[in-house]
Enzyme design. Structure first.
Site, PDB file in Angstrom:
ATOM      1  N   LYS A  54      16.235  23.243   8.818  1.00 47.88           N
ATOM      2  CA  LYS A  54      17.737  23.254   7.928  1.00 47.88           C
ATOM      3  C   LYS A  54      17.397  23.839   6.236  1.00 47.88           C
ATOM      4  CE  LYS A  54      20.392  19.400   8.727  1.00 47.88           C
ATOM      5  NZ  LYS A  54      21.506  20.033   8.506  1.00 47.88           N
ATOM      6  N   SER A 274      13.786  14.760  16.923  1.00 51.74           N
ATOM      7  CA  SER A 274      14.960  14.020  17.314  1.00 51.74           C
ATOM      8  C   SER A 274      15.135  15.689  18.279  1.00 51.74           C
ATOM      9  CB  SER A 274      15.943  14.612  16.228  1.00 51.74           C
ATOM     10  OG  SER A 274      15.554  16.178  15.226  1.00 51.74           O
TER      11      SER A 274
HETATM   12  C1  PLP Z   1      14.905  16.311  12.338  1.00 55.51           C
HETATM   13  C2  PLP Z   1      16.543  16.457  11.837  1.00 55.51           C
HETATM   14  N1  PLP Z   1      16.738  16.880  13.642  1.00 55.51           N
HETATM   15  C3  PLP Z   1      18.208  16.656  13.958  1.00 55.51           C
HETATM   16  C4  PLP Z   1      19.821  17.440  12.725  1.00 55.51           C
HETATM   17  C5  PLP Z   1      21.306  17.206  13.134  1.00 55.51           C
HETATM   18  O1  PLP Z   1      21.466  18.581  12.642  1.00 55.51           O
HETATM   19  P1  PLP Z   1      22.608  18.959  11.992  1.00 55.51           P
HETATM   20  O2  PLP Z   1      23.393  18.056  10.895  1.00 55.51           O
HETATM   21  O3  PLP Z   1      23.450  20.386  11.707  1.00 55.51           O
HETATM   22  O4  PLP Z   1      23.535  18.443  12.559  1.00 55.51           O
HETATM   23  C6  PLP Z   1      18.628  17.323  11.201  1.00 55.51           C
HETATM   24  C7  PLP Z   1      19.894  17.484  10.318  1.00 55.51           C
HETATM   25  O5  PLP Z   1      19.379  16.973   9.612  1.00 55.51           O
HETATM   26  C8  PLP Z   1      17.534  16.329  11.199  1.00 55.51           C
HETATM   27  O6  PLP Z   1      16.698  16.553  10.004  1.00 55.51           O
END
Ligand code: PLP
Length: 459
Positions: A54, A274
């Site tokens: 991010k 994630s």
């Molecule tokens: C830890 C984590 N994984 C995945 C994502 C997903 O990314 P996106 O918001 O670009 O879809 C985020 C987004 O905040 C995240 O903080």
């Protein structure tokens, strides 16, 4: 001296923001991938300067807002986040002089909420879902938009709808992947949250080669994987463009956390939950064929998720204190108390100093009970407040109102010990007690008046 990526010498942290010339690494996975032919690479996004994917979005949101002329000196940022965007915005805000307020869910890992406060962010905890719920009127996204609409000094960059979110990936992550794979990437895989990652990378990579497959991974409904959204939530996500992706799949919490553990133990990659989810999804969707080169985004590392991990691997929780019954019962007591205090952060048991200031002129005004030691109270306090140090609360109970419905606001320096006092008063039967969020420090930061000096003893 100017920034030098080769030697890794930089003028400031902002020079480390990633781009084609300074990419985050991609690392081949060797143990957890069952393929003979297909090569799978993880793109390790915690190598961004503030620790997650991010940072790219935060940098691009700010750049874009500055260019549009809506963000300039004197402005503050307000943004809902599941933590990582907030961390990026807080740090770039610290560099550029934009203070950040972030309304966020109290379900976000304590590690992220604490770190944000440590960075100087005004964290407003709300009862929202893990990744702020789109469309929830009481939720963090609505709160951020309301704040910006009501208070002119605040600007909301709104990562949930702002094209500068996928734009950050279109400008940086996509070109990095294309260059790092020498244009040979065949599959791009990302978890779905705001969908900035999949949408921005997907657009860039398909522009280079329309046969690149763009694959999305979502958690199950009711999941416990911070940062990502279930299919139901995605239906209300503005940057979710399923027609631009080739395939999507869903992954369970158990599978995601199990893969996360394996990544750490077998691949010695410090990936967070994630990342595990995205990889499980990739392995479900990509076939094992010669020539396949897969890049999976690993958004951040495991260090922010100790509290999530112990929920899924209870054996990893620190052992209860060994020893006699007394110490074992003490530690469960401590946990119980800690939970009660943590629970008090909800909006019913706390009051923002702005609302407290407004209420000083109402009738009846709340009793402001300053629970700091007498010397600190004499130095500076909210006008009209009354001092009973926390340690004296029981002994001096007679000085408290007789009416158990009387409104009382407890105050300390930063809003921590006042929660303890709130609990004590509630346990004495007071039904209308709240603690002042951020305490006297926040009161002073907001520019409200204080008084000082000794209070004449009552005769
Ligand atoms: C830890 C984590 N994984 C995945 C994502 C997903 O990314 P996106 O918001 O670009 O879809 C985020 C987004 O905040 C995240 O903080």
């Amino acid at each position: 001296m100017s920034d030098n990526h080769l030697l890794r010498v930089y003028d400031s942290m902002l020079g480390l923001l990633c781009s084609e010339d300074n990419p985050t690494p991609i690392v081949r996975l060797n143990k957890v991938v069952p393929f003979q032919h297909t090569q799978v690479f993880a793109k390790l996004e915690w190598y961004n300067p503030f620790g997650s994917v991010k940072d790219r979005v935060a940098a691009n949101l700010i750049r874009d807002a500055e260019e549009r002329g809506v963000l300039n000196a004197g402005k503050k940022l307000v943004e809902a986040t599941s933590g990582n965007t907030g961390i990026g915005l807080a740090m770039i805000g610290n560099a550029k002089g934009y203070p950040l307020r972030t309304p966020l869910s109290d379900q976000i890992p304590l590690e992220k909420r604490t770190v944000l406060r440590f960075f100087g962010t005004d964290v407003v905890e709300l009862n929202d879902s893990l990744c702020p719920m789109p469309g929830a009127p009481e939720g963090a996204i609505a709160r951020a938009r309301e704040t910006a609409a009501r208070e002119e000094e605040f600007e909301v960059l709104d990562q949930y709808v702002n094209e500068a979110n996928p734009g950050g990936h279109y400008r940086t992550t996509g070109p990095e992947i294309w260059k790092q794979t020498a244009g040979k990437v065949t599959h791009f895989v990302a978890g779905l949250g705001t969908c900035g990652t999949i949408t921005g990378n997907g657009r860039y990579l398909k522009e280079q080669n329309s046969t690149v497959e763009v694959l999305g991974v979502a958690p199950e409904e009711g999941h416990d994987i911070p940062g990502v959204r279930s299919q139901r939530q995605l239906q209300q996500t503005e940057l979710y463009h399923p027609d631009e992706y080739d395939q999507e799949t869903e992954v369970s919490d158990d599978d995601a956390y199990e893969m996360c553990l394996r990544l750490n133990r077998e691949e010695y990659i410090i990936a967070g939950p994630s990342s595990g989810m995205a990889l499980v999804g990739a392995l479900k969707m990509v076939p094992d064929e010669p020539g396949n080169i897969v890049v999976v985004i690993f958004p951040d590392n495991i260090f922010k998720y100790a509290s999530s991990v112990v929920r899924h691997f209870p054996d990893l929780a620190p052992p209860a204190e060994a020893g006699d019954e007394q110490s074992a019962s003490t530690s469960s007591n401590d946990r119980f108390l800690a939970e009660l205090i943590e629970n008090l952060k909800n909006p019913h048991d706390t009051i923002r100093v702005k609302d407290l200031n407004d209420q000083l002129t109402t009738d009846p005004a709340p009793l402001i009970l300053d629970i700091r030691v007498a010397e600190h109270f004499a130095e500076s306090r909210i006008p009209g407040s009354v001092n009973i140090p926390q340690d004296d609360l029981s002994a001096r109970g007679g000085e408290l109102p007789v009416d158990r419905d009387a409104p009382i606001v407890t105050v300390c320096n930063i809003g921590k010990f006042s929660k303890h006092a709130t609990l004590i008063l509630k346990s004495k039967g007071y039904r209308n007690v709240r603690s002042a969020k951020g305490g006297l420090n926040e009161w002073v930061r907001k520019g409200y008046s204080t008084e000082s000096g000794l209070v004449a003893a009552e005769t």
